[in-house]
Design a protein around this motif. Structure first.
Motif, mmCIF file in Angstrom:
data_model
loop_
_atom_site.group_PDB
_atom_site.id
_atom_site.type_symbol
_atom_site.label_atom_id
_atom_site.label_comp_id
_atom_site.label_asym_id
_atom_site.label_seq_id
_atom_site.Cartn_x
_atom_site.Cartn_y
_atom_site.Cartn_z
ATOM 1 N N ASN A 1 33.159 47.941 40.685
ATOM 2 C CA ASN A 1 34.557 47.578 40.855
ATOM 3 C C ASN A 1 34.993 47.909 42.282
ATOM 4 O O ASN A 1 35.661 48.920 42.523
ATOM 5 C CB ASN A 1 35.442 48.305 39.840
ATOM 6 N N PRO A 2 34.604 47.065 43.246
ATOM 7 C CA PRO A 2 34.870 47.390 44.659
ATOM 8 C C PRO A 2 36.343 47.483 45.007
ATOM 9 O O PRO A 2 36.731 48.306 45.834
ATOM 10 C CB PRO A 2 34.184 46.236 45.413
ATOM 11 N N SER B 1 35.160 38.601 48.486
ATOM 12 C CA SER B 1 35.215 39.282 49.767
ATOM 13 C C SER B 1 34.490 40.617 49.698
ATOM 14 O O SER B 1 34.578 41.351 48.699
ATOM 15 C CB SER B 1 36.670 39.503 50.179
ATOM 16 N N VAL B 2 33.769 40.928 50.756
ATOM 17 C CA VAL B 2 33.031 42.192 50.815
ATOM 18 C C VAL B 2 33.873 43.294 51.453
ATOM 19 O O VAL B 2 33.433 44.437 51.546
ATOM 20 C CB VAL B 2 31.719 41.982 51.604
ATOM 21 N N LEU B 3 35.097 42.963 51.872
ATOM 22 C CA LEU B 3 35.949 43.930 52.577
ATOM 23 C C LEU B 3 36.173 45.220 51.786
ATOM 24 O O LEU B 3 36.095 46.308 52.373
ATOM 25 C CB LEU B 3 37.285 43.284 52.925
ATOM 26 N N PRO B 4 36.466 45.184 50.483
ATOM 27 C CA PRO B 4 36.648 46.453 49.751
ATOM 28 C C PRO B 4 35.412 47.352 49.824
ATOM 29 O O PRO B 4 35.544 48.576 49.992
ATOM 30 C CB PRO B 4 36.923 45.998 48.316
ATOM 31 N N ALA C 1 28.957 60.087 46.122
ATOM 32 C CA ALA C 1 28.075 59.449 45.145
ATOM 33 C C ALA C 1 28.879 58.694 44.094
ATOM 34 O O ALA C 1 28.545 57.554 43.729
ATOM 35 C CB ALA C 1 27.187 60.500 44.478
ATOM 36 N N GLY C 2 29.960 59.306 43.619
ATOM 37 C CA GLY C 2 30.766 58.680 42.591
ATOM 38 C C GLY C 2 31.460 57.420 43.060
ATOM 39 O O GLY C 2 31.443 56.391 42.368
ATOM 40 N N ILE C 3 32.050 57.466 44.253
ATOM 41 C CA ILE C 3 32.842 56.316 44.689
ATOM 42 C C ILE C 3 31.942 55.160 45.130
ATOM 43 O O ILE C 3 32.286 53.986 44.934
ATOM 44 C CB ILE C 3 33.826 56.719 45.800
ATOM 45 N N ILE C 4 30.777 55.459 45.720
ATOM 46 C CA ILE C 4 29.855 54.385 46.086
ATOM 47 C C ILE C 4 29.290 53.724 44.827
ATOM 48 O O ILE C 4 29.175 52.497 44.751
ATOM 49 C CB ILE C 4 28.713 54.918 46.974
ATOM 50 N N THR C 5 28.962 54.526 43.839
ATOM 51 C CA THR C 5 28.481 53.968 42.573
ATOM 52 C C THR C 5 29.563 53.117 41.914
ATOM 53 O O THR C 5 29.302 52.007 41.430
ATOM 54 C CB THR C 5 28.053 55.096 41.619
ATOM 55 N N PHE C 6 30.789 53.632 41.898
ATOM 56 C CA PHE C 6 31.902 52.892 41.304
ATOM 57 C C PHE C 6 32.149 51.589 42.048
ATOM 58 O O PHE C 6 32.483 50.562 41.444
ATOM 59 C CB PHE C 6 33.148 53.769 41.308
ATOM 60 N N ALA C 7 31.970 51.617 43.371
ATOM 61 C CA ALA C 7 32.199 50.425 44.191
ATOM 62 C C ALA C 7 31.222 49.307 43.870
ATOM 63 O O ALA C 7 31.525 48.130 44.097
ATOM 64 C CB ALA C 7 32.111 50.784 45.675
ATOM 65 N N MET C 8 30.058 49.656 43.346
ATOM 66 C CA MET C 8 29.089 48.632 42.965
ATOM 67 C C MET C 8 29.609 47.783 41.801
ATOM 68 O O MET C 8 29.268 46.606 41.677
ATOM 69 C CB MET C 8 27.766 49.282 42.557
#
Length: 208
Positions: A153-154, A2-5, A144-151
């Motif tokens: 571990n979303p 799922s892409v929801l996260p 920047a940190g959370i978008i990178t982390f989401a790649m």
């Protein structure tokens, strides 16, 4: 998967700095780090526009009172950006409807935008530049940190974004009195400028 996260996290981040979200997602997609990013966000013209606007925000966001004016202008821009990014991500993965993703991204962006704008109003009740610079820098690094982390571990990134959103809303309630003080001060300055303009026009008028 799922892409929801990822939609939720990008929505939260868009409410703080939509241009950084578009720029980072586009770069991650263009460099092949992820296949979740649609090609429309990887286009060169989109990346250039997002980069220029990000630099403009990086400057405006660190100047007392200018940051609040910038936030006012972006009350519409950030939620729309969150909704569009969410819909594009959903369309790329096919695991969530575009309409649902747009609603999640847009509403999350709107809430985080209100937290950001309200916090800045509270800070601007004592408008020295250091707190604005520190807060703006922390926000940029956080996005920047959370978008990178989401790649990578979303799900975990979405949990962090949800916690930050709730904490931000709680803090906003505690800062409500300072926000009201900021709004009263701004209204007072407007009235002073209006009276000054009226007086100048009266002095410039030819005598009867």
């Amino acid at each position: 998967m799922s892409v929801l996260p990822l939609v939720f996290t990008s929505g939260w981040a868009s409410g703080i700095n939509a241009y950084a979200v578009v720029l980072l997602l586009g770069i991650f997609g263009a460099t092949g780090l992820t296949d979740e990013v649609p090609e429309s966000l990887q286009r060169t013209d989109v990346l250039i526009a997002a980069g220029v606007l990000f630099l403009c925000e990086a400057v405006a966001d660190k100047i007392p009172y200018v940051d609040s004016v910038w936030d006012s202008v972006h009350t519409v821009v950030r939620p729309v950006a969150g909704a569009v990014v969410g819909a594009l991500l959903a369309g790329q993965s096919g695991s969530l409807s575009d309409l649902a993703a747009g609603a999640v991204g847009g509403s999350t962006a709107l809430m985080s935008h209100f937290v950001k704008a309200g916090t800045r109003m509270a800070i601007n009740t004592s408008p020295e530049p250091f707190s604005n610079v520190a807060m703006s820098t922390a926000e940029d690094l956080g996005v920047a940190g959370i978008i990178t982390f989401a790649m990578f571990n979303p799900q975990a990134a979405a949990i962090i974004a949800a916690v930050l959103l709730v904490l931000g809303l709680v803090i906003l309630l505690f800062l409500a009195h300072r926000i009201r003080r900021f709004l009263r001060r701004r209204a007072q300055r407007r009235e002073e400028r209006r009276l000054a303009a009226t007086g100048a026009a009266r002095d410039a008028a030819p005598p009867d």
